[in-house]
Design a protein around this motif. Structure first.
Motif, mmCIF file in Angstrom:
data_model
loop_
_atom_site.group_PDB
_atom_site.id
_atom_site.type_symbol
_atom_site.label_atom_id
_atom_site.label_comp_id
_atom_site.label_asym_id
_atom_site.label_seq_id
_atom_site.Cartn_x
_atom_site.Cartn_y
_atom_site.Cartn_z
ATOM 1 N N UNK A 53 4.788 13.142 2.161
ATOM 2 C CA UNK A 53 3.355 12.843 2.060
ATOM 3 C C UNK A 53 3.031 11.473 2.670
ATOM 4 N N UNK A 54 3.906 10.521 2.439
ATOM 5 C CA UNK A 54 3.616 9.172 2.964
ATOM 6 C C UNK A 54 3.721 9.150 4.492
ATOM 7 N N UNK A 98 -4.910 15.519 -2.593
ATOM 8 C CA UNK A 98 -3.849 15.138 -1.654
ATOM 9 C C UNK A 98 -2.704 14.406 -2.361
ATOM 10 N N UNK A 99 -3.048 13.362 -3.121
ATOM 11 C CA UNK A 99 -2.000 12.555 -3.754
ATOM 12 C C UNK A 99 -2.338 12.227 -5.214
ATOM 13 N N UNK A 100 -3.264 13.022 -5.785
ATOM 14 C CA UNK A 100 -3.816 12.628 -7.089
ATOM 15 C C UNK A 100 -3.443 13.584 -8.229
ATOM 16 N N UNK A 101 -2.425 14.424 -8.012
ATOM 17 C CA UNK A 101 -2.049 15.406 -9.025
ATOM 18 C C UNK A 101 -1.071 14.809 -10.050
ATOM 19 N N UNK A 146 0.854 -1.191 0.000
ATOM 20 C CA UNK A 146 0.000 0.000 0.000
ATOM 21 C C UNK A 146 0.883 1.231 0.000
ATOM 22 N N UNK A 147 1.048 1.822 -1.145
ATOM 23 C CA UNK A 147 2.012 2.910 -1.304
ATOM 24 C C UNK A 147 1.387 4.279 -0.976
ATOM 25 N N UNK A 148 0.374 4.653 -1.734
ATOM 26 C CA UNK A 148 -0.451 5.837 -1.465
ATOM 27 C C UNK A 148 0.224 7.190 -1.597
#
Ligand code: SAH
Ligand code: SF4
Length: 382
Positions: A228-229, A270-273, A220-222
């Motif tokens: 950020x992680x 959050x992490x989707x750019x 699970x990287x995310x």
């Protein structure tokens, strides 16, 4: 003498138990088949075992199922069970049927200590580890229930994913005998490629799993960078990305598949750019790691303060990875109608039932990467 739960043993453990009863080790194979292949729990039923052994077993052992609190069946065939594990704790397992496979999503802990920001199990905190027997009881029950329910003689569950509640690699001692029972030809006979351990990145245990019981690995990287992680998956502060990816690389030497699956939960803003996608490509390229990405639409819950990324952004993200040669899939939620019913469960069980929302998901969109120089295999996972 305490009563042993025979679901706690892999075949080796059961052989040792038989020896302690003064029986030949090979009796364990017969007993193991009765329990796991035929779903038997009553020793009197096991007619090809010597009567003396059956009597000894009746006095010293049991096959302990988990009480089912609820069972919900979705219009699409997804079935979710909530099992009582005592002291107000409950865990879930979800069966996801597809044309070519049947997947069971299994829990490893009541709650979870990792505390990921986007995970309701993480918000709930950690109650306790499940025993091997409690992990395997989910499969034992589901497999034999489904055979009856679907009127099938042969195996129904072909794949197991350890993606339910809990961090399986923080319950390693109980996990490994459960995995062995899943893989054993006298047990469930599942292929190593079809048993997946999903982890938030417990680096030393990834190495141990590779040595002790290699199965398919999902990580699970995310997030594409440590800052950020650290925020999303607090375990990253202990095992940062570089160490995690090195462990993944080492694991590949043992793994039954020649790639690692990276799970990536898409969180709005959050992490989707696009920049995150580019960083991800850099990250996996710099490590030269053979991998696939699974983008997971976030299942929101109020306490998280997070939102699901809009679908076009998810697809754009997938496209960027695909164009860089990384096989990327986007999951679609399964069993929506029964997930909706989650919130209707009673009492303190209510807050412990969100796992199915993320578990009852499956890939629907497969984006094929530019094929010039594939960095990863294209085989379908599981
Ligand atoms: N602890 C392990 C396995 C259980 S979680 C792990 O973290 O990998 C299984 C998957 O569900 C993980 O990829 C996790 O990140 C994801 N997940 C957790 N909460 C989610 C949510 N609210 N929406 C979508 N996916 C979620
Ligand atoms: Fe635990 Fe996995 Fe949830 Fe993180 S995502 S809190 S590791 S169950």
């Amino acid at each position: 003498m305490t009563t042993a739960n025979l679901l706690d043993f892999d075949l080796e453990g059961l052989a040792a138990f038989c020896e302690r009863l003064g029986e030949k080790r090979f009796r364990a194979t017969q007993l193991f088949r009765w329990i796991h292949q035929r779903g038997a729990s009553d020793f009197a039923q096991m007619t090809d075992l010597a009567k003396s052994l059956r009597e000894k077993l009746a006095g010293s052992a049991k096959v302990e199922a988990l009480p089912v609190i609820t069972q919900q069946e979705s219009a699409d065939g997804t079935i979710k069970w909530l099992f009582d594990v005592g002291d107000g704790n409950a865990v879930e397992a979800v069966f996801i049927p597809e044309d070519d496979r049947g997947t069971l999503c299994v829990s490893s802990q009541a709650g979870c200590a990792v505390g990921c920001r986007f995970c309701s199990t993480g918000h709930q905190g950690f109650s306790r580890n499940l025993s091997t027997g409690e992990i395997i009881a989910q499969l034992w029950f589901a497999e034999h229930f489904l055979r009856k329910h679907l009127g099938r003689d042969e195996r129904v569950i072909s794949n197991v994913v350890m993606m339910g509640m809990g961090e399986p690699l923080q319950n390693y001692a109980a996990l490994v005998p459960a995995l062995r029972t899943m893989l054993d030809d006298n047990g469930y006979g599942l292929s190593r490629r079809r048993v997946t351990v999903s982890t938030s990145g417990v680096v030393p245990m990834i190495d141990r799993l590779g040595a002790d019981c290699p199965v398919a690995l999902a990580v699970s990287l995310h997030a594409p960078n440590d800052a950020l992680r650290d925020d999303l998956v607090p375990l990253n502060r202990k095992y940062p990305l570089a160490e995690l990816l090195e462990a993944c690389q080492r694991y590949l030497a043992h793994a039954p598949r020649d790639f690692i699956t990276f799970e990536y939960c898409m969180l709005d803003g959050v992490n989707d750019q696009p920049e995150h996608a580019r960083q991800l490509v850099e990250l996996v390229r710099s490590q030269g790691i053979s991998c696939k990405f699974n983008l997971i639409p976030f299942n929101p819950f109020p306490a998280s303060g997070l939102l699901r990324s809009p679908q076009p952004r998810v697809l754009a993200f997938a496209r960027l990875l695909g164009e860089a040669g990384i096989v990327t899939t986007v999951r679609k939620t399964r069993g929506d109608d029964i997930d909706a019913a989650c919130g209707q469960l009673a009492g303190d069980v209510k807050d412990r039932t969100r796992a199915a929302e993320r578990m009852a998901q499956r890939r629907t969109v497969v984006l094929h990467p530019a094929r010039k120089k594939p960095a990863t295999p294209t085989a379908q996972e599981q």
